[in-house]
Design a protein around this motif. Structure first.
Motif, PDB file in Angstrom:
ATOM      1  N   UNK A 196      45.297  28.883  37.374  1.00  0.00           N
ATOM      2  CA  UNK A 196      46.438  29.077  36.460  1.00  0.00           C
ATOM      3  C   UNK A 196      46.211  30.291  35.558  1.00  0.00           C
ATOM      4  N   UNK A 197      45.035  30.315  34.913  1.00  0.00           N
ATOM      5  CA  UNK A 197      44.760  31.431  33.991  1.00  0.00           C
ATOM      6  C   UNK A 197      44.624  32.737  34.751  1.00  0.00           C
ATOM      7  N   UNK A 198      44.022  32.665  35.921  1.00  0.00           N
ATOM      8  CA  UNK A 198      43.835  33.873  36.719  1.00  0.00           C
ATOM      9  C   UNK A 198      45.179  34.492  37.077  1.00  0.00           C
ATOM     10  N   UNK A 199      46.120  33.654  37.514  1.00  0.00           N
ATOM     11  CA  UNK A 199      47.438  34.183  37.875  1.00  0.00           C
ATOM     12  C   UNK A 199      48.157  34.680  36.622  1.00  0.00           C
ATOM     13  N   UNK A 200      48.082  33.894  35.551  1.00  0.00           N
ATOM     14  CA  UNK A 200      48.754  34.307  34.305  1.00  0.00           C
ATOM     15  C   UNK A 200      48.239  35.671  33.844  1.00  0.00           C
ATOM     16  N   UNK A 201      46.911  35.815  33.836  1.00  0.00           N
ATOM     17  CA  UNK A 201      46.319  37.079  33.358  1.00  0.00           C
ATOM     18  C   UNK A 201      46.639  38.242  34.285  1.00  0.00           C
ATOM     19  N   UNK A 202      46.996  37.922  35.533  1.00  0.00           N
ATOM     20  CA  UNK A 202      47.367  38.991  36.462  1.00  0.00           C
ATOM     21  C   UNK A 202      48.722  39.577  36.121  1.00  0.00           C
ATOM     22  N   UNK A 203      49.511  38.827  35.347  1.00  0.00           N
ATOM     23  CA  UNK A 203      50.881  39.263  35.070  1.00  0.00           C
ATOM     24  C   UNK A 203      50.944  40.381  34.038  1.00  0.00           C
ATOM     25  N   UNK A 204      49.863  40.611  33.306  1.00  0.00           N
ATOM     26  CA  UNK A 204      49.877  41.777  32.399  1.00  0.00           C
ATOM     27  C   UNK A 204      48.574  42.579  32.492  1.00  0.00           C
ATOM     28  N   UNK A 205      47.918  42.433  33.621  1.00  0.00           N
ATOM     29  CA  UNK A 205      46.686  43.183  33.905  1.00  0.00           C
ATOM     30  C   UNK A 205      45.565  42.871  32.925  1.00  0.00           C
ATOM     31  N   UNK A 206      45.607  41.678  32.366  1.00  0.00           N
ATOM     32  CA  UNK A 206      44.529  41.269  31.474  1.00  0.00           C
ATOM     33  C   UNK A 206      43.233  41.080  32.266  1.00  0.00           C
ATOM     34  N   UNK A 207      43.365  40.741  33.558  1.00  0.00           N
ATOM     35  CA  UNK A 207      42.169  40.556  34.393  1.00  0.00           C
ATOM     36  C   UNK A 207      41.414  41.856  34.646  1.00  0.00           C
ATOM     37  N   UNK A 208      42.082  42.983  34.412  1.00  0.00           N
ATOM     38  CA  UNK A 208      41.397  44.276  34.612  1.00  0.00           C
ATOM     39  C   UNK A 208      40.105  44.333  33.807  1.00  0.00           C
ATOM     40  N   UNK A 209      40.095  43.557  32.715  1.00  0.00           N
ATOM     41  CA  UNK A 209      38.930  43.599  31.832  1.00  0.00           C
ATOM     42  C   UNK A 209      37.754  42.802  32.411  1.00  0.00           C
ATOM     43  N   UNK A 210      38.006  42.056  33.490  1.00  0.00           N
ATOM     44  CA  UNK A 210      36.945  41.228  34.085  1.00  0.00           C
ATOM     45  C   UNK A 210      36.321  41.962  35.273  1.00  0.00           C
ATOM     46  N   UNK A 211      34.994  42.044  35.225  1.00  0.00           N
ATOM     47  CA  UNK A 211      34.268  42.773  36.268  1.00  0.00           C
ATOM     48  C   UNK A 211      34.452  42.068  37.613  1.00  0.00           C
ATOM     49  N   UNK A 212      34.701  42.844  38.651  1.00  0.00           N
ATOM     50  CA  UNK A 212      34.805  42.275  39.995  1.00  0.00           C
ATOM     51  C   UNK A 212      36.200  41.791  40.353  1.00  0.00           C
ATOM     52  N   UNK A 213      37.127  41.804  39.384  1.00  0.00           N
ATOM     53  CA  UNK A 213      38.497  41.345  39.662  1.00  0.00           C
ATOM     54  C   UNK A 213      39.183  42.280  40.657  1.00  0.00           C
ATOM     55  N   UNK A 214      39.833  41.665  41.657  1.00  0.00           N
ATOM     56  CA  UNK A 214      40.615  42.480  42.605  1.00  0.00           C
ATOM     57  C   UNK A 214      41.812  41.679  43.082  1.00  0.00           C
ATOM     58  N   UNK A 215      42.971  42.294  43.030  1.00  0.00           N
ATOM     59  CA  UNK A 215      44.201  41.597  43.421  1.00  0.00           C
ATOM     60  C   UNK A 215      44.797  42.256  44.654  1.00  0.00           C
TER      61      UNK A 215
END
Ligand SMILES: Nc1ncnc2c1ncn2[C@@H]1O[C@H](COP(=O)(O)OP(=O)(O)O)[C@@H](O)[C@H]1O
Ligand SMILES: [Mg+2]
Length: 271
Positions: free
Chosen positions: A57-76
């Motif tokens: 849930x959080x992973x998808x939510x954070x993908x909606x405003x590129x908040x996951x960019x701040x997490x190392x290794x994140x790839x969409x």
């Protein structure tokens, strides 16, 4: 460079979609955290994300405003369209994306500065040229906090109660007038009364903002979400990959879900 592109809504953004997210895969390093999750966030509605812990849930939510960019290794792998543009397209500035799509976190996280400066922060960051005082008051009113803080705007944001701090964070998020607000379990650190206030606030904000809300509390989804997305975790292949099981009007998801998994989850969790 592409900031200008995002600021100019394109012709076909007249549809009801605020964000059209088509996630095929999300990785953290080699770990496939989420697969096959197409989520449509409709304008002017509250979309609730529910499902067991770890289902993404959080992973998808954070993908909606590129908040996951701040997490190392994140790839969409996939696309997230906002105003007719893929926010992951080359050259799009994530800072600009986050200005349009704001975020409120689980733990109220006011900055260690005055109430006023907390709300003015984003405006100053964006070099807002208008009347900041007026904007701060408007945002605090919008967040249903003005009456409680108008006489102590210079006091530290951290001196407020948990529920007030969360409303301050909402004021901070709405001050820059984003189109969409992402909220990740915004009430989980609050008592029931503060929770109710934040829920009422979400319903008020719906007039002006589109909201996507992660909640582990299914009653909360029922109370506030117009549309509900149910995620689950696939453990069949040895991993633990989250995915969207189904999404629909909240009443339909809770009263007449299409999928057996949804039925079981809703029945189990409500007992
Ligand atoms: N920063 C991260 N680094 C690595 N794995 C993560 C990170 N954040 C979440 N995960 C993993 O991704 C999966 C989905 O997590 P999350 O999106 O937080 O689920 P939920 O919000 O539904 O509880 C989980 O297996 C979690 O352990
Ligand atoms: Mg979460």
């Amino acid at each position: 460079m592409s900031t200008a592109v995002l600021e100019r809504p394109q012709a076909h953004s007249a549809s009801e979609a605020a964000i059209n997210c088509r996630v095929s895969k999300i990785f953290y390093g080699k770990f496939l955290a989420v697969r096959d999750s197409d989520v449509l966030i409709e304008k002017g509605k509250i979309t609730g994300f529910i499902g067991p812990s770890g289902c993404g849930k959080s992973t998808v939510l954070r993908s909606l405003n590129r908040m996951n960019d701040l997490i190392k290794g994140f790839r969409l792998e996939g696309e997230v369209d906002f105003l007719g543009q893929d926010i992951y397209a080359k050259g799009v500035d994530p800072v600009v994306v986050r200005r349009h799509i704001g975020m409120v976190f689980q733990q109220p996280n006011p900055f260690s500065m005055s109430i006023y400066d907390n709300v003015a922060f984003g405006l100053k960051l964006n070099r807002y040229k208008g009347d900041i005082e007026e904007k701060v008051e408007h945002a605090l009113r919008r967040a249903a906090l003005w009456d409680e803080v108008k006489d102590k705007l210079k006091a530290s944001g951290l001196s407020l109660s948990g529920g007030q701090q969360q409303r301050l964070c909402i004021a901070r998020a709405v001050a820059t007038q984003p189109a969409v607000l992402l909220m990740d379990e915004p009430c989980s650190a609050l008592d029931p009364i503060a929770t109710r206030r934040v829920e009422e606030l979400m319903l008020e904000l719906k007039d002006d903002y589109t909201i996507a809300l992660v909640t582990h509390n299914m009653q909360q989804a029922r109370r506030v979400a117009d549309v509900t997305a149910f995620f689950s975790v696939d453990i069949s292949r040895g991993g633990r990959t989250g995915y969207l099981v189904e999404m629909g009007q909240t009443d339909q998801i809770f009263e007449d879900p299409h999928e057996q998994l949804t039925k079981e989850y809703i029945r189990g969790d409500f007992s």
